[in-house]
Design an enzyme around this catalytic site. Sequence first.
Site, PDB file in Angstrom:
ATOM      1  CG  ASP A 222      -2.264   0.683   0.929  1.00 48.31           C
ATOM      2  OD1 ASP A 222      -2.269   1.622   0.108  1.00 48.31           O
ATOM      3  OD2 ASP A 222      -3.292   0.301   1.519  1.00 48.31           O
ATOM      4  CD  GLU A 412      -7.050   5.324   2.750  1.00 44.97           C
ATOM      5  OE1 GLU A 412      -6.145   5.298   3.601  1.00 44.97           O
ATOM      6  OE2 GLU A 412      -6.799   5.280   1.529  1.00 44.97           O
TER       7      GLU A 412
END
Length: 607
Positions: A222, A412
């Site tokens: 990521d 997020e």
Amino acid sequence: MIDGFQLRAQATRFQIPLIYGVDAVHGHNNLVGATIMPHNVGLGATRDPRLAERTGAVTAAEVRATGIPWDFAPCLCVSRDERWGRSYESFGEDPALVESMETVIQGLQGRADGRDLSRGDKVLATAKHFVGDGGTEYGSSTTGTYTVDQGVTKVTRQQLEAVHLAPFGTAVDRGIGTVMPSYSSLDILGDGRGPVKMHARADMINGVLKGRMGFDGFVISDWNAIDQLPGDYASHVRTSVNAGLDMMMVPYTYKDFTGTLTDEVRAGRIDERRIDDAVSRVLTQKFRLGLFEHPYADTRGAAAIGSPAHRAVARRAAAESQVLLKNSGGLLPLRKGQRVYVAGSNADDIGNQTGGWTVTWQGGSGNTTPGTTILDGMREAGGDVTYSKDASAPTGGYDAGVVVVGETPYAEGVGDVGNGHRLTLSAADQAAVDKVCAAMKCAVLVVSGRPQLVGDRLGRIDALVASWLPGTEGAGVADVLYGRRPFTGQLPVTWPRSESQLPINVGDASYDPQFPYGWGLTTLGHVPRGGAATLRALGLAAAAAERTGADRAGREMVTRARLIVQHEVGERMTAAVAKPFADADHLLLTGHYGKAVRKLTEAYEAA
């Protein structure tokens, strides 16, 4: 831009093409004018795997038409706590539901053997985030002001296998090309290791994913995730590469990474065979994508971006995602001859109804991208509509009110509850609901990425709809409001009574929600009726279908039983009803049709 990168790559010694990826998580969402699908939580509500595949195919076609061959989707997280700011990226709280919707992988990539990847309308897909990102505990995050995201998932090994790993095994079987580990940490109770960042868990990446599951694609980190590992930078590189990562997303420090990796290999701390394996995995996918033969963008499909055909798929997905939670007196569907008063912050806001990951990372309110708002859709449907966002216009003389409320965009951990967000409506939305519902029969639509706590107002609301984040095609919402399509959606997550109940999920020993997992009323013209005798007959038929492998018939028997039970329960939801009702939907998704009807019979008897 991408062609410029490829031109530079073609000037190098080996002329190896670059592979460029993008977060197209609900359509080609970074591109203004693209078709924006409902977020995954809405797709989970459709319970329609074939439709999920079609949304993936539209996304792939629009992404590849802009020269991008790789998509960082789908998210296969199993969301277990709605306070998580990424919960809308999950298809639901039940791993069986998530697995059923993984048809989206075929929509993105084509056939499981990779033979379709070189086509101009397919992209390499990414299963993320491996593993357990949906199970992070509230208060466990150490990232800035986040409360849940990137935190710690504490599970037994059995829970890890059954809940969080299961969708990844299915993804591997479907030929997923890449996998992205999670920022989060995994703490397997009893293994003595405590919380360990997933980018450092060789036992999971090398051992389970590549070893036991047989994953032959490549693992991509990521964004800057290796920087969260303990130790110095050399340790970050060494630990992550040896754990099984094949490519690093290091947008700002790629020179440092390359130099450090070279030093670690020369020092013998990273074996050259590990590098060879990583390179082989990446090159294999580049060959499958046809990048060596055609490195530059093929834009012949660009005319279809945001086309009526693509938007029709998104419109149907929006319609099927709508979950009718309450419908007192049959208020919905509306009739075109009715005078309808529309209010609320999300009735006429394309940015709010598309949510986060739309044009920008966090998304934004307002006219962010072309599309049809819910209000637009209602007008296009021929409704006699008056709109007042804050309900300040006079409310007299109307047959019904529609109040569209909910959240503003986030993504997020920025959207974690406790990080500037709550699970309650804003003061303005509460006031609009109160005013409209006091003046007329009212339907409240909740446009949000997760359940909102409305129990204190539920008695004054005639109809309640979970609209999720329906994307650019608000006409799909209007389709079910005005009866062009029936409501058929079911809750992909449990709708809690209060925040103190969280986390609450199907299968919990103590389970007393506002609405259970799998709940969803319908406005179909013919709704099955019957009682205990009918349910017994359906149970026998469902068990017979299970024994003979007649899945379609088995599902139909369970659906008929569910609709009978919902009609009997009405608004009298109790824990004794909710638990077997939710368990039945899980049993349905796992192919246990006879047991599912028995659970529904138990709910019926408790009603």
